[in-house]
Design an enzyme around this catalytic site. Structure first.
Site, mmCIF file in Angstrom:
data_model
loop_
_atom_site.group_PDB
_atom_site.id
_atom_site.type_symbol
_atom_site.label_atom_id
_atom_site.label_comp_id
_atom_site.label_asym_id
_atom_site.label_seq_id
_atom_site.Cartn_x
_atom_site.Cartn_y
_atom_site.Cartn_z
ATOM 1 N N THR A 1 0.822 -1.210 0.000
ATOM 2 C CA THR A 1 0.000 0.000 0.000
ATOM 3 C C THR A 1 0.858 1.264 0.000
ATOM 4 O OG1 THR A 1 -0.117 -0.133 2.390
ATOM 5 C CG2 THR A 1 -1.977 -1.035 1.164
ATOM 6 N N GLY A 2 2.132 1.125 0.349
ATOM 7 C CA GLY A 2 3.008 2.299 0.402
ATOM 8 C C GLY A 2 3.271 2.877 -0.983
ATOM 9 N N CYS A 3 3.593 4.184 -1.037
ATOM 10 C CA CYS A 3 3.829 4.845 -2.332
ATOM 11 C C CYS A 3 5.243 4.616 -2.854
ATOM 12 C CB CYS A 3 3.617 6.347 -2.206
ATOM 13 S SG CYS A 3 1.893 6.799 -2.262
ATOM 14 N N VAL A 4 6.194 4.444 -1.965
ATOM 15 C CA VAL A 4 7.582 4.326 -2.416
ATOM 16 C C VAL A 4 8.153 2.976 -2.001
ATOM 17 C CG1 VAL A 4 9.902 5.273 -2.294
ATOM 18 C CG2 VAL A 4 7.932 6.786 -2.271
ATOM 19 N N ASN B 1 8.321 6.696 -10.116
ATOM 20 C CA ASN B 1 8.591 5.384 -9.530
ATOM 21 C C ASN B 1 7.343 4.501 -9.563
ATOM 22 O OD1 ASN B 1 10.273 3.530 -7.964
ATOM 23 N ND2 ASN B 1 8.909 4.025 -6.278
#
Lengths: 105, 167
Positions: free
Chosen positions: A102-105, B33
């Site tokens: 779920t994290g963006c990075v 990204n």
């Protein structure tokens, strides 16, 4: 809840096909999941990622992002894209029986 | 099973980075990204002040300024900063350090590392010819992940059929 028969097990999956019950997963299941998405053979490098994801999930309660795998498991970003082409985060999660990160990075 | 669409992966994204500040270079890399992690072909085109983000000796020192930035609040509060105060010496460094700290807590890599990560993922980085000339840059100034310095027409060819994000 949808189910899918993979590797002889009736797996509980979400609408995208990701497993929703991580406890249904075991190491014997991973190669069957890999084949579903075009990874015909799981190498030691694949296993390094898969085992990291599973242990990190147990500790954190969520799926690690690519950044987390590369920094904590020591698998370079380039290698992740080779091991799990095109969509590495989703593919590594799928094979490991986890939800996508779920994290963006 | 999930639809990974390996064969239908013909999506292409171009991000134009026109600002070299810490927040906007970060925004560009977060989106880039995410795109490349979805199997989308990615080109990032740096122009005007965005070139700071690919000048090797500057890219570790990108800053965010609290001046004329009324939406910038101390995280978790509604407290902003008056321009009079924001313009005092050291405030830009203070705000930059604070943002760097907040980003680190979220495991967002520092700019150079982030650029390397997206580059290693297969992205293409380009510098804008006109502004590169205007700012009197030389090939030695550029970070080595930059493929080439290209013209506006080159960019038009490159971006054919692509979705474009302007930052």
């Amino acid at each position: 809840m949808a189910t899918e028969l993979i590797g002889g097990i009736e797996l509980e999956v979400d609408e995208e096909g990701f497993m929703t019950d991580p406890s249904q997963w075991n190491e014997e299941l991973a190669p069957a999941l890999g084949k579903e998405i075009g990874i015909d053979e799981l190498t030691d490098e694949h296993w390094k990622v898969i085992r990291f994801l599973r242990s990190d999930f147990e500790a954190q309660g969520e799926t690690a992002t690519l950044r987390r795998v590369s920094t904590l498991a020591g698998v370079p970003t380039k290698d992740l894209y080779k091991l799990f082409p095109k969509k590495p985060a989703k593919k590594m999660s799928y094979v490991s029986g986890l939800q996508k990160p779920t994290g963006c990075v | 099973m999930p639809k990974f669409d390996d064969d239908g992966g013909d999506r292409k994204l171009c991000i134009i980075v026109s600002k070299g500040t810490m927040e906007w270079s970060t925004a560009a890399m977060v989106l880039g990204n995410a795109a490349i992690g979805e199997g989308i072909e990615l080109h990032v085109f740096f122009t005007f002040w965005g070139l700071d983000a690919i000048v090797d000796r500057r890219m570790d020192k990108l800053k965010i300024s609290p001046v004329a930035n009324p939406s910038m609040k101390i995280p978790g509060t509604d407290i902003g900063m008056a321009n009079m105060l924001a313009g005092l010496p050291g405030m830009t460094a203070f705000a930059s350090n604070m943002m760097a700290k907040e980003m680190k807590a979220l495991d967002v890599p520092p700019h150079r590392e982030f650029m390397q990560m997206v580059h290693d993922s297969g992205a293409h980085f380009w510098a804008c010819r006109l502004t590169y000339d205007m700012l009197k840059l030389t090939p030695e100034d550029l970070w080595d992940g930059v493929e080439d310095v290209i013209s506006a027409s080159d960019f038009m060819e490159l971006s054919e059929g692509a979705q474009i994000i302007f930052i």
